[in-house]
Write an enzyme that holds these catalytic residues in place. Structure first.
Site, PDB file in Angstrom:
ATOM      1  N   THR A  71      24.513  -4.500 -13.463  1.00 52.85           N
ATOM      2  CA  THR A  71      23.407  -5.456 -13.542  1.00 52.85           C
ATOM      3  C   THR A  71      22.172  -4.924 -12.841  1.00 52.85           C
ATOM      4  OG1 THR A  71      24.812  -7.410 -13.794  1.00 52.85           O
ATOM      5  CG2 THR A  71      22.637  -7.750 -12.818  1.00 52.85           C
ATOM      6  N   ASN A 151      30.586  -5.159 -25.025  1.00 50.62           N
ATOM      7  CA  ASN A 151      31.642  -5.580 -24.119  1.00 50.62           C
ATOM      8  C   ASN A 151      32.575  -6.625 -24.724  1.00 50.62           C
ATOM      9  OD1 ASN A 151      29.004  -6.940 -23.762  1.00 50.62           O
ATOM     10  ND2 ASN A 151      30.158  -8.350 -22.502  1.00 50.62           N
ATOM     11  N   GLN A 179      30.151  -0.422 -20.644  1.00 50.94           N
ATOM     12  CA  GLN A 179      31.468  -0.523 -21.271  1.00 50.94           C
ATOM     13  C   GLN A 179      31.938   0.790 -21.877  1.00 50.94           C
ATOM     14  OE1 GLN A 179      33.863  -2.564 -21.162  1.00 50.94           O
ATOM     15  NE2 GLN A 179      32.846  -4.296 -20.162  1.00 50.94           N
ATOM     16  N   SER A 199      28.859   1.351 -14.458  1.00 50.13           N
ATOM     17  CA  SER A 199      29.405   0.545 -13.372  1.00 50.13           C
ATOM     18  C   SER A 199      30.847   0.964 -13.135  1.00 50.13           C
ATOM     19  CB  SER A 199      29.337  -0.943 -13.732  1.00 50.13           C
ATOM     20  OG  SER A 199      29.768  -1.744 -12.652  1.00 50.13           O
ATOM     21  N   HIS A 201      33.575  -0.285 -11.745  1.00 48.56           N
ATOM     22  CA  HIS A 201      34.776  -1.116 -11.861  1.00 48.56           C
ATOM     23  C   HIS A 201      35.252  -1.273 -13.304  1.00 48.56           C
ATOM     24  CE1 HIS A 201      33.344  -5.203 -13.271  1.00 48.56           C
ATOM     25  NE2 HIS A 201      32.190  -4.643 -12.984  1.00 48.56           N
ATOM     26  N   THR A 237      20.962   0.465   3.091  1.00 46.71           N
ATOM     27  CA  THR A 237      21.988   1.360   3.609  1.00 46.71           C
ATOM     28  C   THR A 237      23.091   1.531   2.577  1.00 46.71           C
ATOM     29  OG1 THR A 237      21.524   0.647   5.868  1.00 46.71           O
ATOM     30  CG2 THR A 237      23.633   1.743   5.470  1.00 46.71           C
ATOM     31  N   CYS A 334      30.998 -12.349 -17.476  1.00 46.35           N
ATOM     32  CA  CYS A 334      29.725 -12.713 -16.853  1.00 46.35           C
ATOM     33  C   CYS A 334      29.151 -14.008 -17.399  1.00 46.35           C
ATOM     34  CB  CYS A 334      28.703 -11.584 -17.052  1.00 46.35           C
ATOM     35  SG  CYS A 334      29.126 -10.090 -16.157  1.00 46.35           S
TER      36      CYS A 334
END
Length: 392
Positions: A71, A151, A179, A199, A201, A237, A334
């Site tokens: 995102t 997706n 995806q 992404s 994950h 950070t 989502c």
């Protein structure tokens, strides 16, 4: 009861190699911006992960911005590119089946800053037309954003042809590859994109970490301001342990993506063949053929979106979970929490409300076994017969 997971497109299990790499991130606790040895060790871990991610994408490490996930990467690509245009808003082109993190930022830019956005339609398989995209371009078009793989239904878009159009017209082209990463080989030079989002994950890495490839980092401006990390494009950070996980997930994916696609394609064919033998009145939303590129008939090897007549998809998902220990979904994670039966993707593909409500999404990964597919077919068959009997 055994438990079988078929919701990889929402998130995937973290691989053992990634867990081991993240352990180093826990150990290297220093702030990477600090000049002492603890900070330097953490910085070296980030450097290694950046190199691993760049190797998977076929780019230089300096062309990557590490983000909190897909995102943020999508927002940085689109808003970051258009920051300099807020006083002279132009025209954007995207598709009607994009992820909400693309659709909503385009709508925000339209409503708040006056950008005009064209949302391209798709056919019943979920493909957009490069010709229609080219016809939608205006003299003031400033950005095109199209996803590589959907997706919800797995449809692969003709990214190379879109990139050629964008290049001829000198328009910045962003591709959401969240995806596709880990499922398809990704080479940003071969794809021809100006920016590309991933992404971790979605392919064996941890949540909360992603990356944005940018061909020319000077072509975008930051949307977060602070300490100037990530070449000034993403302050904050660094999440060292998550970044280590991203790097290892990319390294693992680069090693076995083609083997996983070959094995996964076989499992997808097995699933559809077995369902056809045991279940009546179901349809695949999208295309059934798998592919490793953007062929017109190709879809992801791991994704099957099923429309089953006479059955409510949400009820089917609940029965599969409670009675059979099987996890599937009714659409994008989502958006499903907001409207359980609404799918903007299936709606854009021309499905009626009742057809959308009869659909479920099955998505699996490289660790999925033949046994799991056999169990899934049996579970779906029993659950559908049960629900249909109640409806009579």
């Amino acid at each position: 009861m055994p438990y079988y997971y078929f919701d990889y497109n929402a998130t995937s299990p973290i691989s053992k190699r990634v867990v081991a790499a993240m352990q180093r991130g826990f150990e290297e606790f220093g702030n990477p911006s600090s000049m002492h040895e603890a900070g330097k060790r953490a910085k070296r871990l980030i450097k290694q992960a950046r190199e691993q991610t760049a190797a998977m994408l076929g780019c230089k490490p300096d062309n990557l911005v590490l983000t909190s996930g897909g995102t943020e990467a999508n927002n940085l690509a689109i808003q970051g590119r258009l920051q300099a245009c807020l006083n002279n808003p132009g025209h954007l082109v995207t598709s009607a089946v994009e992820h909400p993190s693309v659709l909503e930022v385009c709508r925000h830019l339209s409503l708040v800053h006056g950008f005009e956005t064209t949302f391209l339609s798709v056919n019943k398989q979920g493909h957009l037309s490069p010709r229609e995209l080219e016809e939608a371009i205006q003299p003031n078009t400033q950005l095109i954003s199209v996803m590589l793989a959907n997706n919800e239904v797995g449809t692969i878009q003709p990214i190379r042809r879109i990139a050629e159009i964008a290049r001829r017209q000198r328009i910045f082209f962003h591709c959401d590859a969240v995806q596709a990463a880990g499922k398809l080989p990704l080479d940003v030079e071969e794809l021809g994109v100006d920016a590309l989002s991933i992404s971790a994950h979605k392919f064996g890495g941890p949540k909360g970490i992603g990356a944005l490839y940018v061909r020319d980092p000077s072509s975008i401006l930051p949307i977060l301001h602070g300490g100037g990390q990530e070449g000034g494009l993403r302050s904050g950070t660094e999440n060292v342990l998550a970044i280590a996980g991203l790097g290892e997930a990319c390294a693992e994916a680069a090693l076995d993506v083609r083997e996983a696609a070959q094995s996964g394609g076989r499992l997808k064919r097995k699933l559809l063949t077995a369902l056809a033998e045991r279940l009546e009145d179901f349809t695949v939303n999208g295309v059934t053929e798998t592919g490793m590129d953007d062929a017109d008939s190709a879809s992801l090897w791991n994704t099957v979106n099923l429309r089953i007549d006479g059955v409510d998809g949400q009820e089917l998902a609940e029965v599969l979970s409670i009675d059979h220990g099987v996890a599937v979904s009714v659409g994008s994670a989502c958006s499903s929490g907001k409207h359980q039966h609404h799918s903007h993707v299936l709606s854009a593909m021309g499905l009626a409300k009742q057809e959308i409500e009869s659909s479920i999404r099955i998505s699996f990964g490289k660790t999925t076994t033949d046994e799991a597919i056999t169990y899934l077919v049996q579970a779906i068959t029993e659950a559908v017969h049960s629900l249909r009997s109640y409806a009579i």
